[in-house]
Design a protein around this motif. Structure first.
Motif, PDB file in Angstrom:
ATOM      1  N   GLN A  11       0.820  -1.202   0.000  1.00 40.31           N
ATOM      2  CA  GLN A  11       0.000   0.000   0.000  1.00 40.31           C
ATOM      3  C   GLN A  11       0.855   1.254   0.000  1.00 40.31           C
ATOM      4  OE1 GLN A  11      -2.668  -0.234   3.317  1.00 40.31           O
ATOM      5  NE2 GLN A  11      -4.085  -1.634   2.297  1.00 40.31           N
ATOM      6  N   LYS A  12       1.929   1.231   0.792  1.00 40.81           N
ATOM      7  CA  LYS A  12       2.833   2.391   0.820  1.00 40.81           C
ATOM      8  C   LYS A  12       3.503   2.599  -0.531  1.00 40.81           C
ATOM      9  CE  LYS A  12       6.711   4.490   3.280  1.00 40.81           C
ATOM     10  NZ  LYS A  12       7.311   4.974   2.027  1.00 40.81           N
ATOM     11  N   LYS A  13       3.905   1.508  -1.164  1.00 40.58           N
ATOM     12  CA  LYS A  13       4.539   1.611  -2.477  1.00 40.58           C
ATOM     13  C   LYS A  13       3.570   2.189  -3.494  1.00 40.58           C
ATOM     14  CE  LYS A  13       6.863  -1.089  -6.053  1.00 40.58           C
ATOM     15  NZ  LYS A  13       7.324  -2.437  -6.477  1.00 40.58           N
ATOM     16  N   ARG A  14       2.314   1.738  -3.455  1.00 38.48           N
ATOM     17  CA  ARG A  14       1.323   2.242  -4.392  1.00 38.48           C
ATOM     18  C   ARG A  14       1.069   3.722  -4.163  1.00 38.48           C
ATOM     19  NH1 ARG A  14      -3.400   3.662  -3.698  1.00 38.48           N
ATOM     20  NH2 ARG A  14      -3.552   2.698  -1.640  1.00 38.48           N
ATOM     21  N   ARG A  15       0.971   4.148  -2.904  1.00 38.95           N
ATOM     22  CA  ARG A  15       0.729   5.558  -2.611  1.00 38.95           C
ATOM     23  C   ARG A  15       1.921   6.415  -3.022  1.00 38.95           C
ATOM     24  NH1 ARG A  15      -1.806   4.302   3.338  1.00 38.95           N
ATOM     25  NH2 ARG A  15      -3.854   3.552   2.598  1.00 38.95           N
ATOM     26  N   ASP A  16       3.132   5.888  -2.836  1.00 38.17           N
ATOM     27  CA  ASP A  16       4.317   6.616  -3.287  1.00 38.17           C
ATOM     28  C   ASP A  16       4.303   6.767  -4.807  1.00 38.17           C
ATOM     29  OD1 ASP A  16       5.210   6.838  -0.706  1.00 38.17           O
ATOM     30  OD2 ASP A  16       6.667   5.204  -0.843  1.00 38.17           O
ATOM     31  N   GLU A  17       3.870   5.705  -5.496  1.00 35.45           N
ATOM     32  CA  GLU A  17       3.772   5.762  -6.956  1.00 35.45           C
ATOM     33  C   GLU A  17       2.727   6.788  -7.383  1.00 35.45           C
ATOM     34  OE1 GLU A  17       5.106   4.041  -9.706  1.00 35.45           O
ATOM     35  OE2 GLU A  17       6.726   3.497  -8.347  1.00 35.45           O
ATOM     36  N   LEU A  18       1.601   6.831  -6.668  1.00 36.01           N
ATOM     37  CA  LEU A  18       0.551   7.807  -6.977  1.00 36.01           C
ATOM     38  C   LEU A  18       1.076   9.224  -6.789  1.00 36.01           C
ATOM     39  CD1 LEU A  18      -2.403   8.509  -7.617  1.00 36.01           C
ATOM     40  CD2 LEU A  18      -2.912   8.237  -5.176  1.00 36.01           C
ATOM     41  N   THR A  19       1.793   9.455  -5.709  1.00 33.06           N
ATOM     42  CA  THR A  19       2.366  10.780  -5.459  1.00 33.06           C
ATOM     43  C   THR A  19       3.306  11.188  -6.582  1.00 33.06           C
ATOM     44  OG1 THR A  19       2.205  10.595  -3.051  1.00 33.06           O
ATOM     45  CG2 THR A  19       3.887  12.089  -3.917  1.00 33.06           C
ATOM     46  N   ILE A  72      -7.427   8.197   1.353  1.00 34.21           N
ATOM     47  CA  ILE A  72      -8.748   8.795   1.215  1.00 34.21           C
ATOM     48  C   ILE A  72      -9.498   8.105   0.087  1.00 34.21           C
ATOM     49  CG2 ILE A  72      -8.071  11.044   2.129  1.00 34.21           C
ATOM     50  CD1 ILE A  72      -7.739  12.025  -0.719  1.00 34.21           C
ATOM     51  N   ARG A  73     -10.821   8.144   0.152  1.00 30.84           N
ATOM     52  CA  ARG A  73     -11.657   7.540  -0.894  1.00 30.84           C
ATOM     53  C   ARG A  73     -11.786   8.506  -2.059  1.00 30.84           C
ATOM     54  NH1 ARG A  73     -14.232   2.845   0.298  1.00 30.84           N
ATOM     55  NH2 ARG A  73     -15.775   2.854  -1.380  1.00 30.84           N
ATOM     56  N   VAL A  74     -11.658   7.950  -3.263  1.00 29.05           N
ATOM     57  CA  VAL A  74     -11.736   8.771  -4.470  1.00 29.05           C
ATOM     58  C   VAL A  74     -12.786   8.168  -5.394  1.00 29.05           C
ATOM     59  CG1 VAL A  74     -10.410   9.866  -6.298  1.00 29.05           C
ATOM     60  CG2 VAL A  74      -9.241   9.101  -4.221  1.00 29.05           C
ATOM     61  N   SER A  75     -13.737   8.978  -5.822  1.00 30.80           N
ATOM     62  CA  SER A  75     -14.778   8.489  -6.723  1.00 30.80           C
ATOM     63  C   SER A  75     -14.281   8.495  -8.162  1.00 30.80           C
ATOM     64  CB  SER A  75     -16.028   9.370  -6.616  1.00 30.80           C
ATOM     65  OG  SER A  75     -15.775  10.653  -7.168  1.00 30.80           O
ATOM     66  N   ASP A  76     -14.958   7.725  -9.002  1.00 28.11           N
ATOM     67  CA  ASP A  76     -14.611   7.709 -10.421  1.00 28.11           C
ATOM     68  C   ASP A  76     -14.792   9.094 -11.037  1.00 28.11           C
ATOM     69  OD1 ASP A  76     -14.231   5.063 -10.001  1.00 28.11           O
ATOM     70  OD2 ASP A  76     -15.922   4.355 -11.206  1.00 28.11           O
ATOM     71  N   ARG A  77     -15.817   9.808 -10.606  1.00 23.10           N
ATOM     72  CA  ARG A  77     -16.078  11.144 -11.150  1.00 23.10           C
ATOM     73  C   ARG A  77     -14.910  12.089 -10.869  1.00 23.10           C
ATOM     74  NH1 ARG A  77     -17.889  15.814  -9.174  1.00 23.10           N
ATOM     75  NH2 ARG A  77     -18.231  14.910  -7.105  1.00 23.10           N
ATOM     76  N   ILE A  78     -14.368  12.016  -9.664  1.00 21.84           N
ATOM     77  CA  ILE A  78     -13.241  12.879  -9.310  1.00 21.84           C
ATOM     78  C   ILE A  78     -11.986  12.472 -10.076  1.00 21.84           C
ATOM     79  CG2 ILE A  78     -11.707  13.581  -7.445  1.00 21.84           C
ATOM     80  CD1 ILE A  78     -14.451  14.875  -7.365  1.00 21.84           C
ATOM     81  N   LEU A  79     -11.767  11.176 -10.215  1.00 20.70           N
ATOM     82  CA  LEU A  79     -10.589  10.719 -10.964  1.00 20.70           C
ATOM     83  C   LEU A  79     -10.669  11.165 -12.421  1.00 20.70           C
ATOM     84  CD1 LEU A  79     -10.047   7.117  -9.546  1.00 20.70           C
ATOM     85  CD2 LEU A  79      -8.617   9.141  -9.162  1.00 20.70           C
ATOM     86  N   ASP A  80     -11.866  11.123 -12.994  1.00 19.98           N
ATOM     87  CA  ASP A  80     -12.025  11.607 -14.365  1.00 19.98           C
ATOM     88  C   ASP A  80     -11.769  13.109 -14.448  1.00 19.98           C
ATOM     89  OD1 ASP A  80     -12.517   9.186 -15.561  1.00 19.98           O
ATOM     90  OD2 ASP A  80     -14.693   9.357 -15.475  1.00 19.98           O
ATOM     91  N   ALA A  81     -12.216  13.850 -13.445  1.00 26.58           N
ATOM     92  CA  ALA A  81     -11.998  15.298 -13.426  1.00 26.58           C
ATOM     93  C   ALA A  81     -10.504  15.613 -13.321  1.00 26.58           C
ATOM     94  CB  ALA A  81     -12.756  15.932 -12.262  1.00 26.58           C
ATOM     95  N   ILE A  82      -9.791  14.862 -12.489  1.00 32.81           N
ATOM     96  CA  ILE A  82      -8.346  15.062 -12.363  1.00 32.81           C
ATOM     97  C   ILE A  82      -7.636  14.673 -13.650  1.00 32.81           C
ATOM     98  CG2 ILE A  82      -6.281  14.241 -11.146  1.00 32.81           C
ATOM     99  CD1 ILE A  82      -8.042  14.010  -8.636  1.00 32.81           C
ATOM    100  N   SER A  83      -8.115  13.605 -14.288  1.00 32.66           N
ATOM    101  CA  SER A  83      -7.531  13.189 -15.564  1.00 32.66           C
ATOM    102  C   SER A  83      -7.653  14.295 -16.602  1.00 32.66           C
ATOM    103  CB  SER A  83      -8.224  11.918 -16.072  1.00 32.66           C
ATOM    104  OG  SER A  83      -8.026  10.833 -15.191  1.00 32.66           O
ATOM    105  N   ALA A 100      -4.959   4.580  -7.650  1.00 33.58           N
ATOM    106  CA  ALA A 100      -5.936   5.022  -6.663  1.00 33.58           C
ATOM    107  C   ALA A 100      -6.817   3.877  -6.172  1.00 33.58           C
ATOM    108  CB  ALA A 100      -6.805   6.131  -7.254  1.00 33.58           C
ATOM    109  N   GLU A 101      -6.538   2.656  -6.662  1.00 30.84           N
ATOM    110  CA  GLU A 101      -7.296   1.459  -6.291  1.00 30.84           C
ATOM    111  C   GLU A 101      -8.789   1.630  -6.575  1.00 30.84           C
ATOM    112  OE1 GLU A 101      -4.932  -0.986  -2.942  1.00 30.84           O
ATOM    113  OE2 GLU A 101      -5.984   0.776  -2.166  1.00 30.84           O
TER     114      GLU A 101
END
Length: 275
Positions: A11-19, A72-83, A100-101
């Motif tokens: 989980q830490k590795k994935r979050r570091d990758e996301l950052t 934190i929880r991220v919705s598909d709508r927010i991920l699309d907005a960030i994309s 973002a799992e």
């Protein structure tokens, strides 16, 4: 204990990758790239976190938490907005969802003209047996001459592999149609469960169920199956009933294009398919 520690490390590795991913995409853009006026006092190239937050329609603090890799929880709508805010490509968008799992995003439908030309050249060079390429809706986007001759595929520019299997001339070429139909329906069912937000799948299932009682019965079983090699028997115009090893290969994970190749008897590895 060891398994729990490993899970925490992953989980830490994935979050570091996301950052790292979000920071790198933010650094690759300037305010001018996204239609914003550049404010003074910049010490680094790229967009600021606050600017990405404005573009995505989220609070600056929330976006900072996401980029910092907080749980934190991220919705598909927010991920699309960030994309959209970060001008991500389709592959980058899929990558963001995974980091973002979140549930895999719906791919961009359809192949462009250049894709179709490349796909057609690919299947034209596959002369061992019938070959075609389908998109995520099972629309046939390219097929070779053997597919047209043995499977009656590619004769209609708007042809759909699955619909043709149940209601068109394509299905009549299978000696073992009931078995093929059952397994293809199970594959379609599994695919729809992965992309449940896409209403076109629901419309396809409703149309097939209305037009074909056999599909309606199979669909009601709710069987699921991966796209794995299988043996099919075709009514060959010269040789009569002939067994082929049907292999499927994913060509583009983001857009879900699949290559289907029917290998005739004698081809190395054909005997190792599942029945």
């Amino acid at each position: 204990m060891h398994a729990s520690t490993s899970s925490i490390d992953n989980q830490k590795k994935r979050r570091d990758e996301l950052t790292h991913f979000l920071r790198s995409r933010r650094a690759a853009l300037s305010p001018a790239d996204v239609g914003m006026r550049s404010a003074g006092g910049r010490t680094r190239a790229g967009l600021r976190r606050e600017e990405v937050a404005v573009l995505a329609g989220v609070s600056a603090s929330w976006y900072a938490w996401l980029e910092q890799g907080r749980p934190i929880r991220v919705s598909d709508r927010i991920l699309d907005a960030i994309s959209r805010a970060l001008r991500l490509t389709e592959r980058e968008r899929v990558h963001l969802y995974r980091l973002a799992e979140a549930t895999s995003p719906l791919p961009t439908p359809g192949a462009g003209p250049s894709d179709t030309e490349v796909f057609q050249r690919v299947v034209d060079r596959l002369r061992l047996g019938p070959a075609c390429i389908i998109d995520r809706y099972w629309d046939v986007v390219a097929s070779n001459e053997q597919a047209a001759r043995l499977l009656h595929l590619g004769q209609d520019g708007n042809e759909n592999f699955l619909i043709g299997l149940f209601t068109g001339s394509h299905g009549r070429q299978y000696v073992d149609l009931p078995q093929v139909a059952r397994r293809m329906t199970a594959r379609f069912r599994l695919q729809t469960s992965h992309l449940a937000d896409d209403q076109r799948y629901e419309r396809m299932a409703e149309r097939l169920a209305a037009d074909c009682a056999h599909f309606a019965e199979l669909w009601g079983r709710h069987e699921v199956e991966e796209f794995e090699p299988m043996t099919v028997e075709l009514d060959h115009p010269d040789q009569g009933p002939t067994s082929f090893a049907l292999f499927t290969m994913e060509l583009d994970e983001a857009s879900s294009f699949r290559l289907l190749v029917y290998l005739p008897p004698g081809v190395v590895g054909a005997q190792r398919v599942q029945n």
